[in-house]
Design an enzyme around this catalytic site. Structure first.
Site, PDB file in Angstrom:
ATOM      1  N   GLY A 101       0.796  -1.217   0.000  1.00 40.72           N
ATOM      2  CA  GLY A 101       0.000   0.000   0.000  1.00 40.72           C
ATOM      3  C   GLY A 101       0.825   1.261   0.000  1.00 40.72           C
ATOM      4  O   GLY A 101       0.334   2.292   0.415  1.00 40.72           O
ATOM      5  N   CYS A 102       2.056   1.202  -0.439  1.00 43.03           N
ATOM      6  CA  CYS A 102       2.958   2.356  -0.547  1.00 43.03           C
ATOM      7  C   CYS A 102       3.539   2.748   0.809  1.00 43.03           C
ATOM      8  O   CYS A 102       3.005   2.428   1.864  1.00 43.03           O
ATOM      9  CB  CYS A 102       2.275   3.562  -1.182  1.00 43.03           C
ATOM     10  N   ALA A 103       4.629   3.468   0.758  1.00 41.46           N
ATOM     11  CA  ALA A 103       5.277   4.007   1.950  1.00 41.46           C
ATOM     12  C   ALA A 103       5.862   5.365   1.610  1.00 41.46           C
ATOM     13  O   ALA A 103       6.290   5.598   0.473  1.00 41.46           O
ATOM     14  CB  ALA A 103       6.381   3.066   2.436  1.00 41.46           C
TER      15      ALA A 103
END
Length: 398
Positions: free
Chosen positions: A14-16
Site C-alpha cells: 500500500g505504498c510508503a
C-alpha cells in the site's frame, strides 16, 4: 493444496512515504532518507520509487531546474527546441546515473537550468510561475515521449520504475545534499508502473509523495481542469499536487487553510459548531466543495518553505512524526524513523485531517516579522495550536 482466504494472511503493501527536514537549512546527503524508505521495502512492489530534494542546486538557485525524462532521442530534440524557444538555458546536461542490474530500459534523463525568455514572458503578461507551469503542461501533453519530472528552483525529483533503494542507487542520491528530502515506495493499484507515474509528483516548487487512494478523483480532476491544469497522467496524486498549487499559489491561501479545505469537517460536525465558526466552515465547504478529498490517504507536501504532512479525516493511513533538535522525521512506520534516529523525541502519529506544518527557521521568522508579532502563534478559526520553534500542529475544533 491449502487455499488462502481473505484474512488468512496479511500482505504488507500500500505504498510508503518518508520525509526528513532540517529546519536550520543545513543540508544532508540522501543516505538517511534512502535507509528510511528502504526499511519499508515490503510496502511496495517494485513498480515505482522516488525522491524529492530541496537545496541541491545552490549555484543555480535562482533558475528553474527542469528534470526531463525522454523515451527517444527525437523526443529530446523536440523538447529542447521547445525549451530554447521559451527559455534562456544557462546549462543543460545528462543527470548522472549508475548501472543497476534490476532497472531495465531507463529513459534518457537530462536537466536544464534556465529562466523564462524575458520578451516572451512580458508578452504573455503572466508571472514566471504561471508562464513556466504552462510550458510544463505543453511538454507533457504535446511532445510524445517527453516528460517533465520536476520544474522547481533549487530542487529536483529523482524517480523511476523500481524499488526506492534501486532508484536511489541509480540516481546516486548520496551525492546530493538537501535540507529537505522526501521519498516514496510505490504499490500502484489503478495504473501501471512507468517512470513518469512514479512519485514524487511535482509542479514548480511543489512535490507530493502519497500513500492511499482518492475516491473523489473525478470530482477533484474536473475542478482543477477548470483552472487550466492538465491531468494527463490519470492518477490521484497528480490531482493533489495541482490542488495545493491552485489553493496556495493562485488563490493566495495558506498551506494550512488549503489542507483544511481538502479535509474539511463533515456537515454534521459543522452543525454542532458555534454560529461564527459554523458560518466560516460552511463558506469553505460551499466555495471549495470540489476540492474536498475523500478516501484513505497520507501525503507529504514539500516546498521551498518546508513541508506539510496530512492524513485523511478518518486516519485510514499511517503516518508518524518525530523530532531531534532541528531535525524533523516523517514516515509511514515508526521503525523507519528509529532506524536513522534511534533517540528521536516526541514520537507520535499525525492526527487525521489535521495538517502538520514545518517551516525553515528563517521562513518562520520572516513571517512573524511580516505579521508584526513576536510570538510564533498563528490563529486558525476553529483550531487549537501548539507550536515548537518552526513546527506547528493543529488540533481540529468542534
Amino acid at each position: 493444496m491449502t487455499l488462502l482466504r481473505e484474512g488468512d494472511v496479511r500482505i504488507p503493501a500500500g505504498c510508503a512515504i518518508s520525509g526528513i527536514m532540517d529546519r536550520s537549512g543545513a543540508r544532508h546527503d540522501g543516505t538517511d532518507v534512502l535507509k528510511s524508505i528502504s526499511l519499508m521495502h515490503d510496502r511496495g512492489n517494485g513498480l515505482g520509487g522516488g525522491f524529492a530534494a530541496y537545496g541541491i542546486y545552490p549555484d543555480y538557485k535562482d533558475l528553474f531546474a527542469f528534470h526531463m525524462l525522454y523515451e527517444t532521442k527525437d523526443a529530446r530534440l523536440m523538447a529542447e527546441a521547445y525549451l530554447d524557444e521559451w527559455f534562456l538555458i544557462e546549462k543543460q546536461e545528462k543527470i548522472p546515473t549508475d548501472y543497476v542490474r534490476t532497472i531495465q530500459n531507463p529513459p534518457h534523463i537530462w536537466r536544464y537550468f534556465m529562466v523564462p525568455h524575458p520578451i516572451k514572458l512580458a508578452e504573455s503578461e503572466l508571472d514566471e510561475a504561471e508562464y513556466t507551469m504552462q510550458r510544463v503542461f505543453y511538454i507533457n501533453s504535446h511532445i510524445d515521449g517527453a516528460f517533465v519530472a520536476s520544474s522547481g528552483k533549487n530542487m529536483g525529483a529523482f524517480k523511476g520504475v523500481g524499488y526506492p533503494e534501486e532508484i536511489g542507487e541509480f540516481y546516486r542520491i548520496q551525492d546530493y545534499k538537501a535540507w529537505l528530502w522526501t521519498a516514496h515506495n510505490r504499490f500502484p493499484t489503478n495504473t501501471p508502473g512507468w517512470w513518469g507515474g512514479a512519485h514524487p509528483f511535482t509542479l514548480l516548487n511543489w512535490s507530493i509523495v502519497h500513500n492511499g487512494e482518492i475516491s473523489s478523483y473525478d470530482a477533484n480532476r474536473r475542478y482543477v481542469e477548470q483552472f487550466g491544469y492538465n491531468c494527463d497522467l490519470q492518477t490521484d496524486t497528480e490531482v493533489i499536487t495541482y490542488l495545493f498549487d491552485l489553493l496556495i499559489r493562485r488563490h493566495g491561501l495558506s498551506a494550512e487553510t488549503a489542507a483544511h479545505i481538502m479535509t474539511a469537517p463533515s456537515w454534521e460536525d459543522i452543525d454542532r459548531m458555534e454560529p461564527g465558526l459554523a458560518a466560516y466552515e460552511s463558506a469553505l465547504r460551499t466555495v471549495y466543495s470540489s476540492a474536498l478529498i475523500n478516501g484513505p490517504f497520507s501525503v507529504i507536501l514539500g516546498s521551498e518553505e518546508g513541508l506539510l504532512a496530512l492524513n485523511d479525516r478518518l486516519k485510514l493511513r499511517a503516518l508518524m512524526v518525530a523530532e531531534k533538535g532541528d531535525m524533523v522525521y516523517l514516515a509511514s512506520e515508526q521503525a523507519a524513523i528509529e532506524i536513522i534516529c534511534p533517540d528521536a523525541e516526541n514520537m507520535r502519529s499525525v492526527e487525521g485531517g489535521v495538517p502538520f506544518v514545518v517551516q525553515l527557521n528563517e521562513v518562520a521568522e520572516r513571517k512573524r516579522e511580516e505579521a508584526g508579532v513576536n510570538t510564533p502563534v498563528v490563529e486558525v478559526p476553529g483550531a487549537g495550536i501548539t507550536e515548537v520553534g518552526a513546527t506547528r500542529t493543529y488540533q481540529r475544533g468542534v
